[in-house]
Design an enzyme around this catalytic site. Structure first.
Site, PDB file in Angstrom:
ATOM      1  N   SER A   1       0.843  -1.195   0.000  1.00  0.00           N
ATOM      2  CA  SER A   1       0.000   0.000   0.000  1.00  0.00           C
ATOM      3  C   SER A   1       0.876   1.241   0.000  1.00  0.00           C
ATOM      4  O   SER A   1       2.110   1.163   0.066  1.00  0.00           O
ATOM      5  CB  SER A   1      -0.917   0.011   1.223  1.00  0.00           C
ATOM      6  OG  SER A   1      -0.157   0.116   2.419  1.00  0.00           O
ATOM      7  N   LYS A   2       0.226   2.403  -0.033  1.00  0.00           N
ATOM      8  CA  LYS A   2       0.951   3.673  -0.104  1.00  0.00           C
ATOM      9  C   LYS A   2       1.883   3.878   1.083  1.00  0.00           C
ATOM     10  O   LYS A   2       2.889   4.580   0.969  1.00  0.00           O
ATOM     11  CB  LYS A   2      -0.040   4.830  -0.199  1.00  0.00           C
ATOM     12  CG  LYS A   2      -0.820   4.868  -1.507  1.00  0.00           C
ATOM     13  CD  LYS A   2      -1.798   6.029  -1.533  1.00  0.00           C
ATOM     14  CE  LYS A   2      -2.580   6.058  -2.836  1.00  0.00           C
ATOM     15  NZ  LYS A   2      -3.571   7.172  -2.862  1.00  0.00           N
TER      16      LYS A   2
END
Length: 575
Positions: free
Chosen positions: A309-310
């Site tokens: 994820s980010k």
């Protein structure tokens, strides 16, 4: 495992003949007859007499179907890559379909970015936006009439019914199921409604959804090309919505209709879509569509084995492009996330990947996204570029970043050749060039590592070097380039009776201001060019060779000798 080229199969257990007389009965009797037509063990086999057009039997057709609601994630890019490689390896078609039914979040900008990223990666589609094809349109927002046609077909046949439940009623059903420890499924309130009740709600103008009738017992099994046998119990599903009350189709219904009417033979997608297969399989059978082969690719994981994820850093193709990664390096890296050809080789061109790729060698387990390996791989690709191409890429970057006034020429060619061994990303060339052109002499001489050089007569070498500069001897030698430098340094060493490290270490410190670095002779020639050609932007802060000699002339050697002879401070003993 299902065959790769033949008719795909899936087992369910179900579904009456669409032309059966039971579908001419009332809603209540229709439902009862519908239930009797289901058996506990479900089995679906793909039919050869497809209700939608195929160009020819056995044609491989795969699709990548992103939603234009954000940037292209590396997980999506890998899915697109596997579809592309499978299609190309089988002589099939790679279809791009834009799933933009999420009207609130889908944007034209995101779609354009998706197309740009796929093109940059070299994953060119055979059918889709900008290309066309026989199975368009290729945006879901342009296919609503098709969805309504098939939804009404299911309604007429009895596989679907109108549900007039309000949101409040549905929430109450969920709460009741939760209290009973049951799955939060629809309780079937409108599944057995009479025609009179339905007509009454329609006359009142009550909003309704279309719900698909799901058998209450039995199971469904598919043979996934990657995961093998996968089975679900149908009693965990409940009747599900295929059309919302605003007339918009639901994802699983759109996907099934699209894949069927686009003659998709193999659905290769992310593992997170595996649960959707149950609903889609039921819709396939109800509409009489043959089933595609399914292959669900594992998730891409972060180093901590959580979903990437980010919070783990860059995750989109656009970000990696902006960071200076090469498309061929990113494609190569993504191909190895869950696939390999069984050898130790790690480097493949896209053509080699097409030749070697097989779906059977895609792993079920999650693949770790190792950015350190990606950087290393990108460096390998960068340095393997033809010299002209590498010079162009780096030279244009140096000019755009404001370090140099030109993007091509001898200085750039020699600077790239000198610095490329330490280069993994093009933007890192700024730091490498800055370091080459810097002159941190005072900091170096003040370090403990410089002590042996200072004690080996560095100030005496400096005096001789200043004399060579003042006489013009060194400058004349550097005008001749590398050959002039080699001739001069040999004579300079002879005059001092120094050679090897005793000669080159003090010269490196005095001329570059550093104890370590790339080839010293090439560095000094470049510094001479930088100071005489004007290629370096004056605002960049270049310290020319002339300015370096001026600093050497003004250096207080005694202060460094005093510092180097000072005892090291005693370390305080731990209490």
């Amino acid at each position: 495992m299902a065959t790769m080229l033949g008719t795909p199969w899936i087992r369910i257990k179900v579904v009456p003949d669409l032309h059966s007389p039971i579908f001419r009965q009332s809603s209540l009797s229709l439902h009862r007859s519908f239930r009797r037509h289901f058996r506990r063990d479900f089995s679906i086999s793909a039919s050869s007499d497809s209700p939608f057009p195929r160009k020819n039997d056995g044609e491989i057709r795969v699709r990548f179907a992103p939603s234009p609601t954000g940037n292209l994630h590396v997980g999506g890019a890998r899915t697109a890559l596997f579809n592309y490689l499978f299609a190309r390896s089988k002589g099939g078609k790679f279809v791009l379909r834009i799933e933009d039914t999420d009207l609130e979040r889908s944007t034209k900008e995101s779609e354009e970015a998706l197309l740009r990223d796929l093109t940059w990666l070299g994953l060119n589609w055979d059918e889709g936006p900008g290309v066309g094809g026989d199975y368009g349109p290729y945006r879901q927002s342009e296919r609503n009439s098709l969805y309504k046609q098939y939804a009404n077909k299911l309604l007429d046949s009895g596989y679907v019914y109108r549900c007039f439940c309000s949101n409040e009623e549905l929430e109450k059903m969920k709460e009741t199921a939760k209290l009973k420890g049951l799955p939060p499924v629809y309780n079937g309130k409108w599944a057995t409604a009479s025609d009179v009740d339905v007509k009454e709600e329609l006359e009142k103008g009550s909003p309704f959804t279309y719900r698909f009738r799901v058998p209450k017992d039995g199971s469904l099994k598919i043979d996934d090309l990657i995961r093998g046998e996968v089975r679900w119990n149908l009693d965990t599903l409940g009747d599900f919505v295929i059309m919302r009350s605003n007339g918009q189709p639901v994802y699983n219904f759109c996907v099934t209709v699209d894949d069927a009417t686009m003659a998709i033979s193999h659905v290769i997608r992310a593992e997170e879509h595996l649960p959707n297969t149950l609903r889609q399989a039921l819709i396939y059978k109800a509409l009489g569509f043959p089933m595609p082969n399914f292959a669900h690719v594992s998730l891409i994981l972060a180093p901590d084995r959580s979903k990437l994820s980010k919070r783990h850093g860059a995750t989109s193709v656009g970000q990696f492009r902006e960071m200076g990664y090469l498309p061929q390096a990113l494609v190569n890296f993504l191909s190895l996330l869950g696939w390999g050809d069984g050898t130790e080789n790690e480097f493949y061109t896209i053509e080699q990947l097409v030749e070697k790729f097989t779906i059977e060698r895609v792993n079920k387990s999650g693949a770790i996204f190792d950015t350190t390996k990606l950087r290393w791989m990108n460096g390998q690709y960068l340095r393997a570029l033809p010299s002209d191409e590498l010079n162009k890429v780096v030279g244009e970057h140096w000019k755009s970043s404001g370090i140099l006034n030109e993007s091509e020429g001898l200085f750039i060619e020699e600077a790239v050749a000198l610095l490329k061994d330490g280069l993994e990303l093009v933007p890192e060339s700024d730091k490498l060039l800055s370091n080459l052109l810097s002159y941190p002499l005072s900091e170096t001489l003040a370090s403990s590592e410089a002590k042996p050089v200072l004690e080996d007569g560095l100030s005496d070498v400096a005096s001789s070097l200043l004399a060579a500069h003042d006489s013009g001897e060194l400058s004349a030698a550097l005008q001749e380039g590398h050959s002039g430098w080699k001739k001069w340094v040999k004579g300079f060493g002879n005059s001092l009776k120094r050679k090897g490290k005793a000669l080159f270490m003090p010269l490196r410190v005095l001329l570059t201001g550093k104890l370590h670095g790339p080839d010293m002779g090439a560095s000094i020639v470049l510094l001479h060019q930088a100071g005489t050609t004007g290629i370096v932007n004056p605002q960049f802060g270049l310290i020319t060779l002339d300015e370096r000699f001026k600093m050497l002339r003004e250096l207080d050697w005694e202060s460094f000798k005093a510092d180097s002879s000072a005892p090291e401070p005693a370390t305080t003993a731990a209490l």
